[in-house]
Design a protein around this motif. Structure first.
Motif, PDB file in Angstrom:
ATOM      1  N   LEU A 120       0.791  -1.262   0.130  1.00  0.00           N
ATOM      2  CA  LEU A 120      -0.164   0.009   0.113  1.00  0.00           C
ATOM      3  C   LEU A 120       0.838   1.295   0.117  1.00  0.00           C
ATOM      4  CD1 LEU A 120      -2.773  -0.987   2.613  1.00  0.00           C
ATOM      5  CD2 LEU A 120      -2.713  -1.545   0.202  1.00  0.00           C
ATOM      6  N   HIS A 121       0.436   2.130  -0.764  1.00  0.00           N
ATOM      7  CA  HIS A 121       1.158   3.531  -1.015  1.00  0.00           C
ATOM      8  C   HIS A 121       1.001   4.500   0.478  1.00  0.00           C
ATOM      9  CE1 HIS A 121      -2.721   5.573  -1.537  1.00  0.00           C
ATOM     10  NE2 HIS A 121      -3.187   4.453  -2.220  1.00  0.00           N
ATOM     11  N   GLU A 122       1.953   5.318   0.412  1.00  0.00           N
ATOM     12  CA  GLU A 122       2.066   6.471   1.624  1.00  0.00           C
ATOM     13  C   GLU A 122       0.914   7.532   1.226  1.00  0.00           C
ATOM     14  OE1 GLU A 122       6.287   7.527   2.905  1.00  0.00           O
ATOM     15  OE2 GLU A 122       6.701   6.389   0.669  1.00  0.00           O
ATOM     16  N   ARG A 123       1.109   8.628   1.773  1.00  0.00           N
ATOM     17  CA  ARG A 123       0.037   9.639   1.816  1.00  0.00           C
ATOM     18  C   ARG A 123       0.170  10.272   0.337  1.00  0.00           C
ATOM     19  NH1 ARG A 123       1.979  15.037   4.702  1.00  0.00           N
ATOM     20  NH2 ARG A 123       0.130  15.841   3.353  1.00  0.00           N
ATOM     21  N   TYR A 124       1.024   9.823  -0.491  1.00  0.00           N
ATOM     22  CA  TYR A 124       1.239  10.489  -1.883  1.00  0.00           C
ATOM     23  C   TYR A 124       0.596   9.962  -2.995  1.00  0.00           C
ATOM     24  CZ  TYR A 124       5.063  12.325   1.084  1.00  0.00           C
ATOM     25  OH  TYR A 124       5.744  12.720   2.133  1.00  0.00           O
ATOM     26  N   GLY A 125       0.096   8.689  -2.618  1.00  0.00           N
ATOM     27  CA  GLY A 125      -0.768   7.790  -3.770  1.00  0.00           C
ATOM     28  C   GLY A 125       0.451   7.048  -4.383  1.00  0.00           C
ATOM     29  N   ILE A 126      -0.007   6.516  -5.466  1.00  0.00           N
ATOM     30  CA  ILE A 126       0.968   5.655  -6.340  1.00  0.00           C
ATOM     31  C   ILE A 126       1.886   6.715  -6.918  1.00  0.00           C
ATOM     32  CG2 ILE A 126       1.136   4.178  -8.351  1.00  0.00           C
ATOM     33  CD1 ILE A 126      -0.326   2.778  -6.083  1.00  0.00           C
ATOM     34  N   ASP A 127       3.334   6.656  -6.436  1.00  0.00           N
ATOM     35  CA  ASP A 127       4.450   7.431  -6.747  1.00  0.00           C
ATOM     36  C   ASP A 127       5.488   6.438  -7.422  1.00  0.00           C
ATOM     37  OD1 ASP A 127       5.067   6.451  -4.116  1.00  0.00           O
ATOM     38  OD2 ASP A 127       5.699   8.224  -3.301  1.00  0.00           O
ATOM     39  N   GLN A 128       6.588   7.067  -7.577  1.00  0.00           N
ATOM     40  CA  GLN A 128       7.571   5.884  -7.859  1.00  0.00           C
ATOM     41  C   GLN A 128       8.049   5.184  -6.699  1.00  0.00           C
ATOM     42  OE1 GLN A 128       8.861   6.043 -11.172  1.00  0.00           O
ATOM     43  NE2 GLN A 128       9.820   4.027 -10.514  1.00  0.00           N
ATOM     44  N   HIS A 129       8.332   5.546  -5.502  1.00  0.00           N
ATOM     45  CA  HIS A 129       8.539   4.682  -4.431  1.00  0.00           C
ATOM     46  C   HIS A 129       7.641   3.481  -4.534  1.00  0.00           C
ATOM     47  CE1 HIS A 129      10.007   3.405  -0.829  1.00  0.00           C
ATOM     48  NE2 HIS A 129       9.242   3.820  -0.267  1.00  0.00           N
ATOM     49  N   THR A 130       6.431   3.695  -4.656  1.00  0.00           N
ATOM     50  CA  THR A 130       5.391   2.412  -4.483  1.00  0.00           C
ATOM     51  C   THR A 130       5.881   1.571  -5.774  1.00  0.00           C
ATOM     52  OG1 THR A 130       3.905   4.070  -3.626  1.00  0.00           O
ATOM     53  CG2 THR A 130       3.072   1.977  -4.194  1.00  0.00           C
ATOM     54  N   ARG A 171      -4.559  15.596  -8.212  1.00  0.00           N
ATOM     55  CA  ARG A 171      -3.503  14.328  -7.835  1.00  0.00           C
ATOM     56  C   ARG A 171      -2.237  14.838  -7.781  1.00  0.00           C
ATOM     57  NH1 ARG A 171      -6.560   9.326  -7.418  1.00  0.00           N
ATOM     58  NH2 ARG A 171      -4.272   8.566  -6.936  1.00  0.00           N
ATOM     59  N   GLN A 172      -1.811  15.873  -8.540  1.00  0.00           N
ATOM     60  CA  GLN A 172      -0.342  16.335  -8.393  1.00  0.00           C
ATOM     61  C   GLN A 172      -0.095  17.007  -6.997  1.00  0.00           C
ATOM     62  OE1 GLN A 172       1.812  15.818 -10.838  1.00  0.00           O
ATOM     63  NE2 GLN A 172       0.229  14.451 -11.722  1.00  0.00           N
ATOM     64  N   ALA A 173      -1.254  17.540  -6.588  1.00  0.00           N
ATOM     65  CA  ALA A 173      -0.998  18.056  -5.062  1.00  0.00           C
ATOM     66  C   ALA A 173      -0.822  17.159  -4.125  1.00  0.00           C
ATOM     67  CB  ALA A 173      -2.198  19.031  -4.900  1.00  0.00           C
ATOM     68  N   GLY A 229       2.241  15.995  -1.666  1.00  0.00           N
ATOM     69  CA  GLY A 229       2.264  16.056  -0.329  1.00  0.00           C
ATOM     70  C   GLY A 229       1.681  17.226   0.169  1.00  0.00           C
ATOM     71  N   GLU A 230       0.898  17.944  -0.766  1.00  0.00           N
ATOM     72  CA  GLU A 230       0.212  19.346  -0.352  1.00  0.00           C
ATOM     73  C   GLU A 230      -1.079  19.131  -0.209  1.00  0.00           C
ATOM     74  OE1 GLU A 230       1.150  21.688  -3.732  1.00  0.00           O
ATOM     75  OE2 GLU A 230       3.265  21.889  -3.481  1.00  0.00           O
ATOM     76  N   GLN A 231      -1.807  17.925  -0.376  1.00  0.00           N
ATOM     77  CA  GLN A 231      -2.998  17.746  -0.306  1.00  0.00           C
ATOM     78  C   GLN A 231      -3.360  16.322   0.522  1.00  0.00           C
ATOM     79  OE1 GLN A 231      -6.237  18.970  -1.336  1.00  0.00           O
ATOM     80  NE2 GLN A 231      -7.143  17.641   0.041  1.00  0.00           N
ATOM     81  N   ARG A 232      -4.000  16.261   1.638  1.00  0.00           N
ATOM     82  CA  ARG A 232      -4.027  14.763   1.990  1.00  0.00           C
ATOM     83  C   ARG A 232      -5.408  14.285   2.053  1.00  0.00           C
ATOM     84  NH1 ARG A 232      -2.528  11.966   6.477  1.00  0.00           N
ATOM     85  NH2 ARG A 232      -3.921  10.618   7.609  1.00  0.00           N
ATOM     86  N   VAL A 233      -5.671  13.159   1.626  1.00  0.00           N
ATOM     87  CA  VAL A 233      -6.663  12.138   1.160  1.00  0.00           C
ATOM     88  C   VAL A 233      -7.017  11.415   2.565  1.00  0.00           C
ATOM     89  CG1 VAL A 233      -7.892  10.839  -0.369  1.00  0.00           C
ATOM     90  CG2 VAL A 233      -6.240  12.357  -1.165  1.00  0.00           C
ATOM     91  N   ASP A 234      -8.125  11.441   3.229  1.00  0.00           N
ATOM     92  CA  ASP A 234      -8.245  10.547   4.125  1.00  0.00           C
ATOM     93  C   ASP A 234      -9.195   9.260   3.694  1.00  0.00           C
ATOM     94  OD1 ASP A 234      -7.456  12.033   6.551  1.00  0.00           O
ATOM     95  OD2 ASP A 234      -9.064  13.590   6.276  1.00  0.00           O
ATOM     96  N   LEU A 235      -8.780   8.178   4.228  1.00  0.00           N
ATOM     97  CA  LEU A 235      -9.423   6.880   4.090  1.00  0.00           C
ATOM     98  C   LEU A 235     -10.549   6.550   5.015  1.00  0.00           C
ATOM     99  CD1 LEU A 235      -6.338   5.055   3.059  1.00  0.00           C
ATOM    100  CD2 LEU A 235      -7.956   5.827   1.360  1.00  0.00           C
TER     101      LEU A 235
END
Length: 274
Positions: free
Chosen positions: A39-49, A76-78, A82-88
């Motif tokens: 599962l991804h971090e707070r950034y969503g699906i990024d290169q690290h994931t 999604r770019q925000a 890391g400028e926008q948080r998405v709560d689950l």
């Protein structure tokens, strides 16, 4: 933790569960293989994931990284910056993860009896949630998430406290944390360990010395700790392989706790690094 390009394992984007975008990486090994949901971090699906999904395939697992933010319709770019948080919500995450498990079970190269899950940072709660609601998860890993401060409390999005979820878990749990984390204190980690032991769950909990929040992520130089990341990755792979091999007995409880932190430890001195 960038994947080696020489591996010839290339992640692909697929969709499951009616349209959830997902990164999938398949191992070179033939036959039915264990699968790991990462599962991804707070950034969503990024290169690290994506890199971690490939590393799972390099370890011989089918790697699957679903986009748990697929319901989000904002910038999604925000989110990536890391400028926008998405709560689950627990309901939404559980729906997506149940669909991921069922998708994996239908793949011809997946051993349906050997499915594990890793949650990182913001998604650290979800492996515990899934393992509490299903009895067919082989092992769950919490990587510097799930237990920081207010995470112990319930709210409208996540009505069941993490402590209560722990009592319902049906598989071994590995928790991996860092001394210098500015979100999760050593006291939080000790409380997590105590909850697992009180609930009589097979578990392994590790605190790494001087490791800040996000130290596995080599795309963030300020946080990345090369040697710690290497050791922790090996720990996670060994844990999952033990889970997939049935190495945790059902008639005995084993709780391993490894901690390394200063006698002068002061959580208030820990700071966010980039």
């Amino acid at each position: 933790m960038a994947a080696k390009t020489s591996s010839a394992i290339i992640p692909t984007m697929i969709k499951y569960g009616g349209g959830i975008s997902t990164v999938r990486a398949l191992p070179k090994a033939k036959g039915k293989r264990p699968a790991v949901i990462i599962l991804h971090e707070r950034y969503g699906i990024d290169q690290h994931t994506k890199d971690l999904t490939v590393k799972l395939a390099q370890a011989g697992f089918v790697g699957l990284a679903p986009d748990l933010f697929h319901r989000f319709t904002g910038d999604r770019q925000a989110v990536l910056r890391g400028e926008q948080r998405v709560d689950l919500t627990d309901d939404g995450a559980l729906e997506d993860l149940n669909a991921a498990v069922e998708y994996l079970k239908k793949l011809k190269n997946v051993d349906a009896a050997r499915i594990g899950i890793i949650g990182v940072c913001q998604t650290g709660r979800q492996p515990v949630l899934l393992a509490a609601k299903r009895n067919d998860i082989a092992g769950a890993v919490v990587l510097y998430g799930a237990i920081g401060g207010k995470d112990w409390l319930s709210n409208n999005l996540r009505p069941t406290p993490i402590e209560d979820l722990i009592t319902q878990v049906t598989c071994p749990i590995l928790g991996v944390f860092g001394e210098a984390d500015h979100i999760i204190s050593v006291d939080d980690v000790v409380r997590f360990r105590n909850c697992l032991e009180k609930a009589k769950k097979n578990c392994h909990v590790r605190i790494y010395a001087d490791a800040p929040h996000g130290w596995l992520n080599d795309t963030m130089p300020g946080r990345y700790r090369k040697e710690t990341a290497k050791d922790a990755w090996n720990l996670m792979m060994s844990f999952l392989k033990k889970c997939f091999a049935g190495g945790w007995g059902r008639d005995r409880i084993a709780c391993n706790f490894e901690s390394d932190y200063s006698t002068r430890y002061n959580f208030s001195k820990n700071v966010r690094l980039e």
